[in-house]
Design an enzyme around this catalytic site. Sequence first.
Site, PDB file in Angstrom:
ATOM      1  N   ASP A  44       0.800  -1.226   0.000  1.00  0.00           N
ATOM      2  CA  ASP A  44       0.000   0.000   0.000  1.00  0.00           C
ATOM      3  C   ASP A  44       0.835   1.279   0.000  1.00  0.00           C
ATOM      4  O   ASP A  44       0.344   2.352   0.336  1.00  0.00           O
ATOM      5  CB  ASP A  44      -0.964   0.005   1.189  1.00  0.00           C
ATOM      6  CG  ASP A  44      -0.259   0.090   2.530  1.00  0.00           C
ATOM      7  OD1 ASP A  44       0.969  -0.117   2.592  1.00  0.00           O
ATOM      8  OD2 ASP A  44      -0.942   0.362   3.531  1.00  0.00           O
ATOM      9  N   GLU A  45       2.100   1.176  -0.408  1.00  0.00           N
ATOM     10  CA  GLU A  45       2.953   2.356  -0.462  1.00  0.00           C
ATOM     11  C   GLU A  45       3.884   2.300  -1.664  1.00  0.00           C
ATOM     12  O   GLU A  45       4.392   1.235  -2.002  1.00  0.00           O
ATOM     13  CB  GLU A  45       3.818   2.468   0.802  1.00  0.00           C
ATOM     14  CG  GLU A  45       3.052   2.810   2.049  1.00  0.00           C
ATOM     15  CD  GLU A  45       3.987   2.960   3.223  1.00  0.00           C
ATOM     16  OE1 GLU A  45       4.198   4.102   3.652  1.00  0.00           O
ATOM     17  OE2 GLU A  45       4.506   1.931   3.694  1.00  0.00           O
TER      18      GLU A  45
END
Length: 186
Positions: A44-45
Amino acid sequence: VRSIIEQHEVIVCSANFALYEDLSQRVMNVLDRYTPRLDVYSIDEAFLDLGAVASLSLARQRAYVADVRATVRRWTGIPISIGVASTKTLAKAAAEYAKKARDAIGVYALPGHDPTAREALLRWLPVADVWGIGARRAAFLAGYSITTAQDFAQADANWVRRHLTVTGARTQLELRGVPCLPLDDP
């Protein structure tokens, strides 16, 4: 544990890692359209090379990343936060601000040559929320009156290296605006 779960009205859901991976890939595909280099850090990054927009005015940079954010939301349904800065650690701090500050609306571009803006961001950010510090190191640092990212950035560099090793020293340099963590090539 059933009684505790019922008492606190805990909802238990199974993890669907295939779905998470698919959604992550969709977001990364959208981000990839906006940059010549995409460094996927985790599910998620990601870090984007925005060197092409660095010469734009701050307002145009914010508009650009606001468009990135809106496109990700429109095409995937997933809200994201975006922080723009000269180092990965500052970008993570800016993203944290974008996520939590009311005036940021999910996007925050740190002015590259404005030490006052950087200091304000770092005063706002608790040292525990600095990428690479965490709760245990933050508790140690609090014993030395280092409670914000700005306190940490201003701490004596030799002391930081002695107590937090080379990793802490790199984090400190990154908070000062000195890149130490390059984008990884895919």
